[in-house]
Design a protein around this motif. Structure first.
Motif, PDB file in Angstrom:
ATOM      1  N   MET A 193       2.827   5.888  -5.892  1.00  0.00           N
ATOM      2  CA  MET A 193       2.645   5.829  -7.345  1.00  0.00           C
ATOM      3  C   MET A 193       1.621   6.846  -7.843  1.00  0.00           C
ATOM      4  SD  MET A 193       4.175   3.440  -9.403  1.00  0.00           S
ATOM      5  CE  MET A 193       2.897   2.849 -10.493  1.00  0.00           C
ATOM      6  N   THR A 194       0.617   7.151  -7.019  1.00  0.00           N
ATOM      7  CA  THR A 194      -0.491   7.991  -7.479  1.00  0.00           C
ATOM      8  C   THR A 194      -0.039   9.414  -7.808  1.00  0.00           C
ATOM      9  OG1 THR A 194      -1.059   8.504  -5.166  1.00  0.00           O
ATOM     10  CG2 THR A 194      -2.214   6.666  -6.232  1.00  0.00           C
ATOM     11  N   GLY A 195       0.883   9.949  -7.034  1.00  0.00           N
ATOM     12  CA  GLY A 195       1.296  11.329  -7.277  1.00  0.00           C
ATOM     13  C   GLY A 195       2.754  11.473  -7.656  1.00  0.00           C
ATOM     14  N   ALA A 196       3.359  10.394  -8.103  1.00  0.00           N
ATOM     15  CA  ALA A 196       4.803  10.405  -8.375  1.00  0.00           C
ATOM     16  C   ALA A 196       5.107  11.034  -9.726  1.00  0.00           C
ATOM     17  CB  ALA A 196       5.348   8.978  -8.337  1.00  0.00           C
ATOM     18  N   ASN A 197       6.265  11.698  -9.802  1.00  0.00           N
ATOM     19  CA  ASN A 197       6.738  12.178 -11.098  1.00  0.00           C
ATOM     20  C   ASN A 197       7.321  11.009 -11.886  1.00  0.00           C
ATOM     21  OD1 ASN A 197       9.432  11.759 -10.136  1.00  0.00           O
ATOM     22  ND2 ASN A 197       9.384  13.761  -9.165  1.00  0.00           N
ATOM     23  N   SER A 238      11.369   4.402 -10.552  1.00  0.00           N
ATOM     24  CA  SER A 238      12.013   3.735  -9.428  1.00  0.00           C
ATOM     25  C   SER A 238      11.038   2.838  -8.674  1.00  0.00           C
ATOM     26  CB  SER A 238      12.596   4.786  -8.474  1.00  0.00           C
ATOM     27  OG  SER A 238      13.222   4.179  -7.364  1.00  0.00           O
ATOM     28  N   LEU A 239       9.816   3.323  -8.467  1.00  0.00           N
ATOM     29  CA  LEU A 239       8.803   2.522  -7.781  1.00  0.00           C
ATOM     30  C   LEU A 239       8.451   1.269  -8.584  1.00  0.00           C
ATOM     31  CD1 LEU A 239       6.471   5.437  -6.635  1.00  0.00           C
ATOM     32  CD2 LEU A 239       7.782   3.941  -5.119  1.00  0.00           C
ATOM     33  N   GLN A 258       0.803  -1.218   0.000  1.00  0.00           N
ATOM     34  CA  GLN A 258       0.000   0.000   0.000  1.00  0.00           C
ATOM     35  C   GLN A 258       0.844   1.279   0.000  1.00  0.00           C
ATOM     36  OE1 GLN A 258      -3.292  -0.250  -0.568  1.00  0.00           O
ATOM     37  NE2 GLN A 258      -3.042   1.935  -0.979  1.00  0.00           N
ATOM     38  N   PRO A 259       1.907   1.374   0.809  1.00  0.00           N
ATOM     39  CA  PRO A 259       2.744   2.590   0.736  1.00  0.00           C
ATOM     40  C   PRO A 259       3.323   2.840  -0.655  1.00  0.00           C
ATOM     41  CG  PRO A 259       3.251   1.361   2.724  1.00  0.00           C
ATOM     42  CD  PRO A 259       2.333   0.497   1.920  1.00  0.00           C
ATOM     43  N   ILE A 260       3.715   1.775  -1.345  1.00  0.00           N
ATOM     44  CA  ILE A 260       4.287   1.950  -2.683  1.00  0.00           C
ATOM     45  C   ILE A 260       3.212   2.389  -3.673  1.00  0.00           C
ATOM     46  CG2 ILE A 260       5.323   0.698  -4.617  1.00  0.00           C
ATOM     47  CD1 ILE A 260       6.930  -0.896  -2.647  1.00  0.00           C
ATOM     48  N   LEU A 261       2.033   1.779  -3.593  1.00  0.00           N
ATOM     49  CA  LEU A 261       0.944   2.182  -4.487  1.00  0.00           C
ATOM     50  C   LEU A 261       0.498   3.619  -4.209  1.00  0.00           C
ATOM     51  CD1 LEU A 261      -1.271  -1.046  -4.574  1.00  0.00           C
ATOM     52  CD2 LEU A 261       0.237  -0.173  -6.367  1.00  0.00           C
ATOM     53  N   THR A 262       0.551   4.032  -2.958  1.00  0.00           N
ATOM     54  CA  THR A 262       0.196   5.407  -2.606  1.00  0.00           C
ATOM     55  C   THR A 262       1.177   6.392  -3.232  1.00  0.00           C
ATOM     56  OG1 THR A 262      -0.770   4.669  -0.507  1.00  0.00           O
ATOM     57  CG2 THR A 262      -0.224   7.005  -0.702  1.00  0.00           C
TER      58      THR A 262
END
Length: 386
Positions: free
Chosen positions: A201-205, A211-212, A195-199
């Protein structure tokens, strides 16, 4: 500058020490050493931090002075180890960074359980940059017992909720390392990271998203199934850079199961006609990996690939026959459906790799195709031009 290093104002002392150490001249070393010794004991954290950084600059000028010259009873390296317990975390961060650089030839900073637990118990006091240094150090440490591993992971669990992506990824790195030592809890650990990684992902550049995705790729390879329910989040978007799309095309086949195989195949079909040849080939390779992974969907995938052969795009035809060539090794019973399309492929395909794949299949299934010798005659006659 040496006079300013004795000033009553800690800001002046710190700036003077930083300026003196930044000159980068061996002729200044005799003036730097006395103020450096004093700066490491200064009452101001700002001065101590600049003194620690000055040790690194001295090491870059004269490495032997840092490891061999005594500072009273201890040398610079021992003093830096002692200063890891400094009450100011910015000084501690600087010590960890400098020791990592200075002790590189010896394999890096010496790590033990007391040092790791001391740093982790204070990790909330560090800046985000300092937390990343501590997390990198923890990732290199190997706990001796399961209880110690659990204790470290319990402390790090809160770091997964931090807004800073570097801290979350640094914590993820630690969890991935420790998960290898706990096979019984591997799935639970990976699910905690999900869940932290998917979170993020939502607002990542774009750079962070790449990297994610690389982290996710490692996770789905080591622990299949954990991201299967979120497969739609890994669909490619038109405005994404190619390097992000390529990683997604490596991840999607790993998320395929018997329930979502038809949806994924339909989505991948949209990428095959992409104007970018590498993108189309990567999508076709994904078809092949899915067909190998999910035998129940292999027939539908092979039929879809045969439909792609009718596309008037050379790199698509070439990619299709290369994938089909490999699939026939696993599903030889489908050769009867593929062979009738080979003569046309041989005439149409210009890419040498695709032509080689067609020739391989003609030779492999020559008994099922009586016209194979006649198809190869032209190739033999034009051998020098091939």
């Amino acid at each position: 500058m040496t006079k300013d290093c004795q000033d009553s104002d800690p800001m002046v002392r710190g700036l003077a020490l930083r300026s003196l150490s930044s000159l980068g001249l061996e002729s200044t070393i005799e003036y730097l050493l006395p103020v450096l010794h004093k700066g490491l004991r200064d009452s101001s954290a700002y001065v101590r931090r600049n003194a620690v950084m000055a040790v690194l600059k001295l090491y870059q000028l004269r490495p032997e002075l840092v490891k061999d010259v005594d500072d009273g009873d201890v040398d610079f390296v021992d003093r830096l180890y002692n200063m890891i317990q400094d009450r100011d975390t910015t000084v501690t961060s600087a010590c960890l960074m400098v020791l990592t650089e200075v002790m590189m030839e010896e394999g890096g900073i010496a790590i033990n359980d007391k040092l790791v637990m001391h740093l982790l118990n204070r990790i909330r006091e560090f800046t985000e940059w300092g937390q990343c240094i501590v997390l990198d150090l923890c990732a290199k440490y190997r706990p001796k017992t399961k209880e110690e591993t659990f204790a470290i992971m319990n402390i790090l669990d809160g770091e997964l909720k931090v807004a800073n992506s570097a801290v979350v990824l640094g914590t993820t790195k630690c969890f991935l390392r420790y998960a290898d030592t706990l096979p019984d809890l591997k799935v639970s650990i990976y699910l905690r990271l999900k869940q932290p990684i998917l979170t993020l992902m939502t607002g990542a550049n774009r750079e962070l998203r790449y990297s994610l995705l690389k982290h996710i790729h490692v996770m789905v390879m080591r622990c299949p199934g954990i991201f299967d329910a979120e497969f739609k989040q890994f669909y490619c978007h038109y405005n994404e850079p190619m390097h992000v799309k390529f990683v997604k095309l490596k991840i999607l086949p790993e998320l395929t199961n018997e329930e979502n195989v038809h949806e994924l195949v339909a989505e991948l079909s949209e990428y095959v006609a992409d104007v970018n040849q590498e993108m189309a080939k990567a999508a076709l390779d994904a078809f092949g990996r899915i067909a190998v992974k999910i035998p129940a969907g292999a027939d539908g995938i092979i039929n879809q690939l045969l439909d792609f052969i009718n596309m008037e795009i050379d790199y698509v035809r070439s990619g299709v026959v290369c994938v089909i060539k490999d699939l026939l090794r696993k599903y030889p019973d489908r050769a009867a459906d593929v062979l009738p399309a080979l003569p046309r492929c041989l005439r149409k395909i210009e890419d040498p790799i695709g032509r080689a794949a067609v020739i391989f299949m003609l030779g492999e299934y020559a008994r099922e195709m009586r016209q194979t010798p006649y198809l190869l005659e032209n190739l033999i006659e034009n051998y020098d031009n091939e």
